[in-house]
Design a protein around this motif. Structure first.
Motif: not given
Ligand SMILES: *Cc1c(COP(=O)(O)O)cnc(C)c1O
Length: 738
Positions: A299-303, A345-358, A307-309
């Motif tokens: 997940l972190e590697l994808i994120r 619940d746990c990753l609330q804000g973090y998942l926002d970085d996935f641009n609605g693709q969570s 973030l780099r577009g």
């Protein structure tokens, strides 16, 4: 970390002790252990074989004695020179090795086969546990031991690897067996300052911190470094000031908590692990997820790519090119799944970085991605995101191909992309020093450099039968002596009767056929089979000419009451004098006890329910020490046993992949397996063991020992295994096929 006050006390010609204590290299190299033990043998045991601890506690007078002891000083000098020579051969030091002309050691496999640039981009090896030594309690059992052996072997072969794990304040539990025979768990607080760990600091000298998002909070993590020869292991620790109390507990226990705790630990390992590597400015060329616990790293590697577009597809493709996954068990408890809502619940804000693709991301963790009722599985996530997924034996590969076939609906089981890379063990860790010397004498001083070469072991007949038997018998006698000590201590501590404590001095017999049975007390390991036919067991234990004896060890999971009940029944044997002298259960199975057992037994017994033993490694540790395996044909043994040519014995029928219960077995085969074990012991194994020539040597038995050493040592060494992984890590390079 070395205590500065210790450094002040150490005379200059002993100061190398502190340097050696700071790197786990001492623990698998000849002369390392004895150097620390000889400081004060009793204290060595009390210190759990921890060099930094003994240096702190040994009386200063002792240093004054040793500083003028030429033999001790000479041994220390020699060991510290070997250590320095070893460390100079770190990956990437091609030029300096060439320049040194005639290096004191041959170039490593890594230097010979990998381009120099590989060292700048190591492979990052992630695991939730590392079993490196009994003094560093970051492991529970097989997975950790395997990971520890992987690091040591990568170090020995000069592979550019860094490892990432968690630093547990309380680790896995210590086992205490009460007079009622019930297992209790004790959690000791580790003193990180007395362990070979360095807190990683930034340029300004403050602890280097990274953060992970957990339930809307930014949890801080500090990073400790342990040196495993040339390999660096980075351990993440949430017990940091400024974190909320509950978050400081995240890394307290290994496998202690509920699903939510595990999930949070896995977020720390996966997401925190990637962030730690970034903060350390390490840019790995690949990521090895050793078991699914670390799979959140994808997940972190994808994120990062998003973030780099990058598009989600491109990000996933990027990760897939770099990730490797190894699964270690078909047992459901070893394949974590989490409710999607819990992750959200746990990753609330973090998942926002996935641009609605969570939602797409959550699909990666389900067998059919669209099935919203299926919880999120770490194993499917890892399989989907790795370019290569492997099982840990050939049998396990067949099982995985079936278990995980829903991930490839378009492929048949035969076309499954799962590979099999059978586990192996790090021979220098598990071999008895006496056996090491025996091989050096008869197979050549450089034998350890060639442990994965079958040609080396083809020459085992150079070792005379009488010599091999003498050393092996000595090791059995040491195991018996150690078991007596262990029993006496554990019974005294538990408050057993004086009579029982005294009886410890006369349990077991150094000349009796000795069977080791040590493993986790988990259902599929079938400890209860030992209790299934007590009459027959008693007659074999007390056979007038051909008795047998057992040494047991193993831990039940803290919440496994069924397992604890079986253990209680086995412990009740100490109340029966006719069994007491022939069977002992030793408390606290760890690496120390494991070494003593695999070095001293004649037979290593294994009774798993097929096909649930993915590989197993403890039996491999016995091979190089001359122990013989007697096992159900499951895990590694299904590919190791050579039929009836003498490298060990097989129990019961092979696994039938066509059976309707092939991957969800029932215990129908129990009665037949129990009969098979006792038949083998009574009619084949004991008669062979006790068939001696006039000098007392059992040549038939020794022929089996040699067949086992000849046919199995190379194939089940971690050297063979790690080289197979290297081919996955560095696919573009032309690594030799063996
Ligand atoms: C090697 C080892 C294991 C692995 O054992 P298996 O039962 O073969 O999977 C477990 N615990 C310890 C302490 C070990 O050394």
């Amino acid at each position: 970390m070395i205590d500065p006050s210790v450094l002040e006390l150490l005379p200059p010609n002993l100061s190398a002790l502190a340097r050696l204590a700071g790197n786990l290299w001492w623990s698998w190299n000849e002369g390392g252990e004895s150097l620390f033990r000889d400081l004060a043998p009793h204290l060595w045991r009390d210190c759990q074989h921890n060099p930094l601890e003994i240096l702190r506690r040994v009386a200063p007078d002792r240093f004054s004695q040793l500083t003028v002891d030429p033999s001790y000083v000479g041994r220390l000098e020699q060991l510290s020179q070997s250590f320095d020579a070893y460390m100079q051969q770190a990956p990437g030091q091609h030029a300096s090795i060439r320049a040194s002309g005639a290096p004191s050691r041959p170039a490593t496999w890594g230097h010979l086969h990998l381009p120099e640039e590989a060292a700048e981009h190591p492979v990052a090896y992630f695991c939730a546990e590392f079993g490196l030594h009994e003094s560093l309690r970051l492991y529970s059992g097989g997975l950790g031991s395997l990971a520890g052996d992987h690091l040591k072997t990568a170090s020995d072969h000069g592979l550019p690897l860094v490892a990432v794990g968690l630093l547990y304040r309380n680790g896995y539990f210590s086992q205490r067996l009460g007079t009622d025979g019930w297992q209790r768990e004790v959690y000791d607080d580790a003193d990180f300052d007395a362990l070979p760990l360095e807190l990683v600091r930034d340029a300004g000298g403050s602890p280097l911190l990274v953060e992970v998002p957990i339930r809307g909070r930014a949890v801080r993590i500090q990073i400790w470094r342990a040196d495993v020869g040339r390999v660096r292991l980075f351990l993440l620790d949430c017990d940091v000031e400024g974190n909320e109390a509950i978050d400081r507990w995240i890394t307290a226990h290994l496998y202690g908590g509920d699903a939510a705790t595990r999930m949070v630990q896995e977020i720390v390992l996966g997401i925190g692990g990637i962030r730690a590597l970034r903060a350390l400015r390490i840019t790995p060329s690949g990521y090895h997820m050793n078991e699914g616990h670390s799979a959140f790293l994808v997940l972190e590697l994808i994120r990062e790519r998003l973030l780099r577009g990058a598009s989600l597809d491109d990000a996933c493709a990027w990760v897939r090119e770099r990730a490797v996954f190894t699964t270690h068990t078909p047992v459901p408890a070893g394949n974590d799944v989490f409710e999607t809502s819990m992750i959200r619940d746990c990753l609330q804000g973090y998942l926002d970085d996935f641009n609605g693709q969570s939602d797409t991301i959550f699909g990666l963790g389900r067998r059919p991605p669209g099935d919203e009722f299926e919880p999120f599985g770490m194993t499917p996530l890892a399989i989907r995101m790795a370019h290569s997924s492997n099982a840990v034996s050939e049998r396990h590969r067949e099982v995985c191909a079936r278990m995980w076939s829903p991930l490839w609906p378009e492929r048949s089981v035969e076309e499954s992309p799962f590979r099999g890379i059978t586990n192996g063990v790090h021979i220098p860790t598990w071999i008895a020093p006496l056996m090491r010397r025996l091989y050096a004498e008869h197979l050549g001083a450089d034998w350890l450099e060639r442990v994965d070469d079958p040609d080396l072991w083809a020459q085992i007949d150079r070792v005379p039968d009488a010599e091999l038997w003498r050393i092996h018998s000595l090791l059995r006698a040491r195991l018996v002596a150690g078991a007596r000590d262990g029993a006496e201590q554990q019974w005294r501590r538990a408050g057993e009767s004086d009579q029982l404590v005294r009886a410890a001095r006369s349990i077991l017999d150094p000349n009796v056929l000795t069977i080791g049975f040590a493993r986790r007390i988990a259902g599929y390991k079938r400890w209860d089979l030992l209790l299934a036919d007590m009459d027959r067991a008693l007659s074999l234990l007390n056979h007038p000419e051909r008795p047998i004896q057992f040494v047991f060890a193993g831990k039940a999971h803290p919440r496994d009451n069924e397992g604890k009940r079986v253990l209680q029944q086995i412990l009740a044997w100490r109340e029966r004098p006719e069994i007491l002298k022939r069977a002992i259960f030793l408390e606290g199975y760890d690496h120390f006890l494991g070494r003593k057992l695999v070095q001293g037994v004649d037979i290593w017994l294994n009774l798993p329910l097929p096909p649930l033993e993915a590989s197993g490694t403890s039996g491999m540790k016995a091979i190089v020490n001359g122990g013989l395996n007697v096992s159900v044909l499951d895990g590694w043994w299904a590919e190791a046993w050579d039929g009836h040519n003498g490298n060990g014995w097989a129990i019961g029928e092979p696994w039938d992949p066509a059976s309707p219960r092939a991957i969800n077995p029932t215990r129908d085969r129990d009665p037949a397996d129990v009969r098979a074990v006792f038949d083998l012991l009574e009619h084949q194994i004991a008669p062979l063991f006790y068939d001696r020539d006039r000098a007392g040597i059992p040549h038939g038995w020794v022929a089996h020992m040699k067949a086992s050493i000849r046919t199995l040592t190379a194939a089940f060494s971690a050297s063979r295994m790690v080289k197979e992984y290297a081919r996955l890590y560095w696919p573009g390079t032309s690594l030799p096929s063996r």
